[in-house]
Design an enzyme around this catalytic site. Structure first.
Site, PDB file in Angstrom:
ATOM      1  N   GLU A 175      -0.976   2.856  17.284  1.00 38.43           N
ATOM      2  CA  GLU A 175      -1.432   4.169  16.843  1.00 38.43           C
ATOM      3  C   GLU A 175      -2.926   4.162  16.569  1.00 38.43           C
ATOM      4  O   GLU A 175      -3.655   5.077  16.972  1.00 38.43           O
ATOM      5  CB  GLU A 175      -0.678   4.585  15.575  1.00 38.43           C
ATOM      6  CG  GLU A 175      -1.121   5.929  15.020  1.00 38.43           C
ATOM      7  CD  GLU A 175      -0.504   6.257  13.669  1.00 38.43           C
ATOM      8  OE1 GLU A 175      -0.567   7.432  13.268  1.00 38.43           O
ATOM      9  OE2 GLU A 175       0.021   5.344  13.012  1.00 38.43           O
ATOM     10  N   GLU A 229     -10.198   2.570   4.001  1.00 36.44           N
ATOM     11  CA  GLU A 229     -10.160   1.457   3.051  1.00 36.44           C
ATOM     12  C   GLU A 229      -9.148   0.399   3.495  1.00 36.44           C
ATOM     13  O   GLU A 229      -9.373  -0.816   3.351  1.00 36.44           O
ATOM     14  CB  GLU A 229      -9.803   1.977   1.651  1.00 36.44           C
ATOM     15  CG  GLU A 229     -10.884   2.821   0.997  1.00 36.44           C
ATOM     16  CD  GLU A 229     -10.932   4.243   1.510  1.00 36.44           C
ATOM     17  OE1 GLU A 229     -11.833   4.991   1.106  1.00 36.44           O
ATOM     18  OE2 GLU A 229     -10.056   4.620   2.333  1.00 36.44           O
TER      19      GLU A 229
END
Length: 402
Positions: A255, A387
């Site tokens: 993905e 992050e």
């Protein structure tokens, strides 16, 4: 004639990469361009009919409808350079829309971990674009910390089915999906990465409620999905019970690579140059403004560097390797670049970008600029927040420990 693509490690990039096209690649490029030209959409025709016929014709070319699938499952078996050419040419051409959830995300999981019966049951309909899938990963308290998911699947006493209860959030296109591939918790006695099971669940059944979430850009693309006492036959479990964290990581790598959108960004950068060149600034255009031109140049350099990383990833995939930490690099940089492109488009549109929800005024491109910019805020969140990608890179590329 030099080799079409030569990739090695532990040397400077200019010494290890050669993307000049040889005669075979040039012939392939010509074939792709001819196919895309011959089968482009004609305004006024039935789009849905054209779309399905386009994929049928691509399939007849030798697996062009599923370019990333291996030959074993009907893919074209392309070289890294051919993949690169395809991405470049289709980004510039008018190709039909396609959803990644079945083709690029679930299919590799089924190919690697699904049973032969599941492959025969699901892959043909995925390839034929007959079934829409959505992804049941994130939850209200398990987004970036996906392993913290709480949606529970309990096996029935007779072992014939699971009963699923829980909530998924940010589920893209759940409102039009026929199926959802879902991470569920079947055991919470060990560490949170253990006890997760991968289930395939039909959406049109009792106990599933889909609630829309309208995003900042004003679109309805994501949803909240509530599952209440949903029955799932045990044959809809992919792989082993409790082992889905491994499958989930592989799916996320596929993905993230797709979300990078490098080829699309290259085309968007060309478009941005034309748009900025059409905006008057003093005696020239906005593109003549040193400050704006510097922003575009810096973006182009970063895009070029990211493109080289994508080429390395393609070479690894062609050699049979699964996507690794480079998918996190691509996702991180690719989505940040997409956001900067949107921001520069808004800047080029100036005050006219503020009228995105009303009647178009000023530059024609400005009308969609602000809505695109607002929608782009999610790019660095979905598919694993930036992050999270930095953590993956720190651990698996730099070798840093917590």
């Amino acid at each position: 004639m030099r080799n079409s693509l030569s990739l090695r490690t532990a040397k400077p990039i200019e010494d290890v990469m050669d993307i000049d096209l040889n005669s075979d690649d040039l012939h392939f490029q010509k074939s792709v361009r001819q196919f895309l030209s011959d089968n482009s959409y004609v305004a006024g025709n039935d789009y849905s009919e054209w779309r399905l016929n386009w994929f049928r014709l691509a399939r007849d070319q030798g697996g062009w409808d599923v370019p990333k699938w291996p030959e074993k499952f009907g893919g074209p078996g392309w070289t890294p350079t051919q993949h690169y050419i395809w991405e470049q040419e289709t980004a510039r051409a008018q190709t039909p829309w396609d959803l990644p959830f079945g083709l690029s995300m679930l299919a590799p999981v089924l190919m690697n971990y699904g049973s032969e019966e599941q492959q025969q049951r699901f892959l043909p309909d995925i390839r034929d674009r007959k079934v829409n899938w959505c992804q049941g990963y994130s939850e209200p308290n398990a987004g970036s910390d996906l392993a913290n998911l709480k949606t529970k699947a309990e096996l029935s006493a007779d072992g014939s089915h699971y009963v699923v209860n829980g909530t998924k959030i940010w589920t893209t296109l759940a409102h039009i999906a026929d199926w959802i591939f879902c991470l569920t918790r079947t055991d919470d006695s060990g560490k949170k990465q253990d006890g997760i099971t991968f289930l395939l669940i039909p959406m049109k059944q009792a106990g599933i409620e889909v609630k829309p979430i309208i995003t900042l850009g004003g679109a309805h693309s994501v949803n909240m999905v509530h599952l209440t006492d949903v029955k799932v036959p045990v044959e809809n479990r992919v792989g082993e019970e409790g082992k889905a964290w491994t499958y989930a990581k592989g799916l996320l790598a596929h993905e993230r690579t797709g979300l990078a959108g490098i080829s699309r960004s290259l085309v968007a950068l060309e478009k941005l140059r034309k748009q900025a060149g059409s905006v008057t600034r003093g005696n020239g255009s906005l593109l003549d403004d040193p400050s704006y031109r510097l922003k575009v140049a810096e973006l182009e350099v970063e895009l070029m560097a990211t493109e080289f990383t994508e080429l390395r990833s393609l070479a690894s995939a062609a050699a049979g390797a699964e996507p690794g930490p480079e998918s996190s690099i691509l996702k991180l940089k690719g989505t940040e670049i997409q956001q900067r492109l949107q921001k520069l488009t808004v800047e080029a549109g100036g005050i006219y970008s503020a009228a995105w929800g009303a009647t178009p005024v000023g530059h024609t491109f400005a009308h969609g600029g602000m809505s695109g910019y607002l929608a782009s805020r999610a790019y660095t969140i979905y598919g694993g927040a930036s992050e999270v990608q930095r953590d993956v890179i720190a651990k698996n590329v730099l070798g840093l420990k917590k």
